[in-house]
Design a protein around this motif. Sequence first.
Motif: not given
Length: 98
Positions: A38-42, A50-51, A25-30, A44-46
């Motif tokens: 990041w947008n809100e869905p990104q 992480w949790r 996710l970190r790689d995909a989102y930058g 929240e997904t991250y």
Amino acid sequence: MAHTFEELLAKQRAADEAHTRVLELRDAYGPPTQEGGWNEPQRETYETAWRAWRDLDRDLGQTVTEYAKAERTTRAEVEAELRRTLPDPEVQWHRREG
């Protein structure tokens, strides 16, 4: 509660899979601080990924401590044995990216 090394391996695999998901996710989102962020869905997904990793890793740590105590060894020795069996996802990720 007595634990087996196989249980530790299963917990380590689960934590490693969650860690790999965070890395993906970190790689995909930058970086979250990049222009636009990041947008809100990104976000929240991250944060959910992480949790999950954090919780699995915490559970693993507690289990490793209990196992080490029961086996009359150190936590560091048990963790080293786990890493000899299962490579660290962070190291694998950097090798892949390099």
